[in-house]
Write an enzyme that holds these catalytic residues in place. Structure first.
Site, PDB file in Angstrom:
ATOM      1  N   GLU A  39      17.471 -24.949 -44.471  1.00  0.00           N
ATOM      2  CA  GLU A  39      16.623 -23.925 -45.105  1.00  0.00           C
ATOM      3  C   GLU A  39      16.772 -23.882 -46.625  1.00  0.00           C
ATOM      4  OE1 GLU A  39      19.221 -23.336 -43.098  1.00  0.00           O
ATOM      5  OE2 GLU A  39      20.338 -21.526 -43.637  1.00  0.00           O
ATOM      6  N   GLN A  97      10.316   3.819 -71.137  1.00  0.00           N
ATOM      7  CA  GLN A  97      10.720   4.164 -72.512  1.00  0.00           C
ATOM      8  C   GLN A  97      12.229   4.404 -72.571  1.00  0.00           C
ATOM      9  OE1 GLN A  97       8.341   7.318 -74.308  1.00  0.00           O
ATOM     10  NE2 GLN A  97       6.666   6.850 -72.913  1.00  0.00           N
ATOM     11  N   HIS A 142      22.576 -26.560 -43.413  1.00  0.00           N
ATOM     12  CA  HIS A 142      21.569 -25.515 -43.623  1.00  0.00           C
ATOM     13  C   HIS A 142      20.315 -26.108 -44.275  1.00  0.00           C
ATOM     14  CE1 HIS A 142      24.016 -22.000 -42.592  1.00  0.00           C
ATOM     15  NE2 HIS A 142      25.035 -22.673 -43.094  1.00  0.00           N
ATOM     16  N   CYS A 150      23.588 -24.449 -38.133  1.00  0.00           N
ATOM     17  CA  CYS A 150      25.027 -24.288 -38.297  1.00  0.00           C
ATOM     18  C   CYS A 150      25.611 -23.511 -37.113  1.00  0.00           C
ATOM     19  CB  CYS A 150      25.326 -23.620 -39.645  1.00  0.00           C
ATOM     20  SG  CYS A 150      26.998 -23.961 -40.195  1.00  0.00           S
ATOM     21  N   LEU A 151      25.818 -22.196 -37.235  1.00  0.00           N
ATOM     22  CA  LEU A 151      26.282 -21.442 -36.075  1.00  0.00           C
ATOM     23  C   LEU A 151      25.340 -21.673 -34.888  1.00  0.00           C
ATOM     24  CD1 LEU A 151      28.100 -19.280 -34.754  1.00  0.00           C
ATOM     25  CD2 LEU A 151      26.488 -17.570 -35.602  1.00  0.00           C
TER      26      LEU A 151
HETATM   27  N1  GLN Z   1      31.058 -19.653 -38.445  1.00  0.00           N
HETATM   28  C1  GLN Z   1      30.768 -21.038 -38.333  1.00  0.00           C
HETATM   29  C2  GLN Z   1      31.737 -21.908 -39.118  1.00  0.00           C
HETATM   30  O1  GLN Z   1      32.454 -21.450 -39.961  1.00  0.00           O
HETATM   31  C3  GLN Z   1      29.336 -21.314 -38.759  1.00  0.00           C
HETATM   32  C4  GLN Z   1      29.084 -21.065 -40.201  1.00  0.00           C
HETATM   33  C5  GLN Z   1      27.626 -20.981 -40.545  1.00  0.00           C
HETATM   34  O2  GLN Z   1      26.790 -20.763 -39.682  1.00  0.00           O
HETATM   35  N2  GLN Z   1      27.297 -21.128 -41.799  1.00  0.00           N
HETATM   36  O3  GLN Z   1      31.807 -23.092 -38.902  1.00  0.00           O
END
Ligand code: GLN
Length: 542
Positions: free
Chosen positions: A508, A193, A506, A380-381
């Protein structure tokens, strides 16, 4: 002409406003109504790209390379659409552009004010989504909770939209939280409310109230909210906490929300078409044998930091009719080859990240995966980690590194591209968004995707260093995905290993519950074949 649904939140944050928005989009789309979605974020950052995951969870990347709020991930996964930069607006963007206009003299000496200059800029950005998407309905989520100082200009702008666009073209939905008092077993409506009163003070009268709570609301509670908040009884909808977020569209559909919206906005809806989604949710909820995946990262205490990765693992497991059990492994606490925690998982995933902290533990996890032949997936990383680990093995030295972590490394197997050198600004300067990647025939990547070219989303600065390509290839690295000009290594995999693969992008972000990502499906498929040391061959049901 598009119509608009504005969604605000009341009482407390984290009640699932983003999931509600995604679910409303889903059920409208299932009725043949086209939708687009936008998130208005009241904070002053220009985008969440420079924010720590501690502050704001994962940064979601759109196909056109915008670094956005993770709610855009919910929208894309539920509705099955691809959004653009226009779908995430922050106060930082709004104020920067108003001030830039002022500096250019565009306001011809006028006094620049929140109303109308800032609110006009907000409305312009809302309408832009309608223009770009040509959707029947644009759903706009206002971030934060009603009453926040930063949120005021956004609420004022959405109030004006009803007048500008016409009453029949705008609908307001308020998502609130009903606390449950255990002693009397009651849900309390007072905070709702109050938050509706706060909304009305600004001039926004909600048409629908979604009542999030751990219990279904009773008829008496519905009557009370309807009376005090001046909302139709049928528009007071219970949003009871569900077992899986993917069930929320079904709850809203069954509560008749589409009928109400369609009537209010004068639209035509087809018959509901959620059978496949319903079957997917039933399958998700059924007990299944788990696959145990170790997720190695430095933000594992913070599940939102890896939101899309977690969801993608869950989608892929479902494709194998399995559940996924994620062991969250803090990379700073891993011991290496003897680590008990690593021995308890069937696959290891190293998601994206920035900065040196936790890197050595990730490298140990990759070494474990390589030597013990445990499936490994590097995002990526995680690909950089895989390459550094193999490099250290090949050159017999810990000096092998990415120049992100050791700028003076004698073995910079991962390095900046020439065009990235000297870039000082941190915001929006990475390699961002969708790029094509050509797959090399006969590799795991090519087999798993089943096509020749894929389009995946990037967010990074550093790349595989081609100066080291030959020795690393001789040692077993296969460059299985390349940029069309052959210059950039986009996917690496390890020869003579059941499944060890890293990708520079990525994946995902493109996984959907009803369209799991091929690489995740491949990874889970390999992981489910792994026997945990010392465990019985048949795993218990979860
Ligand atoms: N740090 C890494 C780069 O800049 C990987 C980046 C990440 O995992 N998105 O390339």
């Amino acid at each position: 002409m598009s119509k608009y649904i504005f969604i605000t939140g009341g009482v407390v944050s984290s009640v699932g406003k983003g999931i509600s928005v995604a679910s409303i989009g889903k059920i409208l789309k299932s009725r043949g109504i086209s939708v687009s979605v936008q998130k208005l974020d009241p904070y002053l950052n220009v985008d969440p790209g420079t924010m720590s995951p501690f502050q704001h969870g994962e940064v979601f990347v759109t196909q056109d390379g915008a670094e956005t709020d993770l709610d855009l991930g919910h929208y894309e996964r539920f509705i099955g659409i691809e959004l653009t930069q226009a779908s995430n607006v922050t106060s930082g963007q709004v104020y920067s552009s108003v001030i830039a206009h002022e500096r250019r003299g565009d306001f011809l000496g006028g006094t620049i004010q929140v109303v109308p200059h800032v609110t006009n800029e907000i409305k312009r950005r809302i309408r832009r989504v309608a223009e770009i998407s040509q959707a029947d309905i644009v759903i706009v989520e206002v971030g934060g909770t009603v009453g926040d100082i930063e949120g005021q200009p956004f609420l004022e702008a959405i109030r004006q939209m009803r007048k500008d666009e016409g009453r029949d073209n705008v609908l307001y939905i308020h998502v609130t939280f009903l606390p449950h008092i255990a002693a009397t077993d009651e849900l309390k409506t007072k905070p709702t409310q109050h938050s509706v009163n706060e909304l009305r003070r600004i001039g926004v009268q909600p048409d629908v109230i979604l009542c999030r709570g751990d219990k279904e609301i009773s008829g008496a509670i519905r009557d009370k909210i309807s009376l005090f908040c001046d909302v139709d009884k049928e528009a007071v909808i219970s949003l009871v906490t569900s077992e899986t977020i993917y069930e929320v569209p079904l709850l809203l559909e069954d509560a008749g929300l589409v009928e109400f919206i369609v009537r209010r906005l004068g639209l035509r809806a087809e018959r509901s078409n959620l059978e496949e989604w319903r079957a997917m949710v039933a399958k998700l909820k059924a007990p299944k044998e788990p696959v145990t995946i170790g997720l190695v990262g430095k933000y594992v205490g913070l599940r939102d930091a890896y939101y899309s990765v977690r969801e993608a693992l869950c989608h892929a497991a479902l494709a194998h009719n399995r559940a996924v059990k994620i062991e969250w492994l803090d990379s700073e606490q891993l011991d290496g080859m003897a680590d008990d925690k690593l021995r308890q998982v069937q696959g290891i995933i190293v998601p994206g990240g920035f900065g040196y902290r936790g890197i050595e533990g990730m490298i140990k996890a990759a070494q474990f995966a390589r030597k013990r032949e445990i499936p490994y997936f590097g995002l990526c990383l995680g690909m950089h980690i895989m390459v550094i680990e193999l490099g250290r093995h090949v050159f017999h030295t810990d000096k092998v590194n990415s120049t992100e972590f050791d700028a003076a490394s004698a073995y910079p197997v991962i390095d900046l591209l020439p065009e990235q050198r000297g870039v000082e600004e941190k915001g929006g300067t990475m390699r961002l968004g969708t790029y094509p990647c050509q797959l090399v025939a006969g590799t795991i990547a090519a087999r798993t995707y089943g096509v020749q070219v894929v389009y995946e989303r990037h967010r990074h600065r550093y790349e595989f260093n081609n100066d080291f390509r030959q020795p690393l290839e001789e040692a077993g690295i296969v460059a299985s995905g390349l940029s069309p000009d052959g210059r950039l290594v986009e996917i690496t995999e390890l020869r003579d290993h059941p499944w060890m693969l890293g990708c520079q992008f990525h994946p995902e972000f493109k996984s959907r519950p009803d369209f799991p990502h091929p690489l995740f499906v491949g990874f889970i498929g390999a992981a489910k074949e792994t026997l945990i040391e010392g465990a019985q061959t048949s795993l218990p049901l979860n």
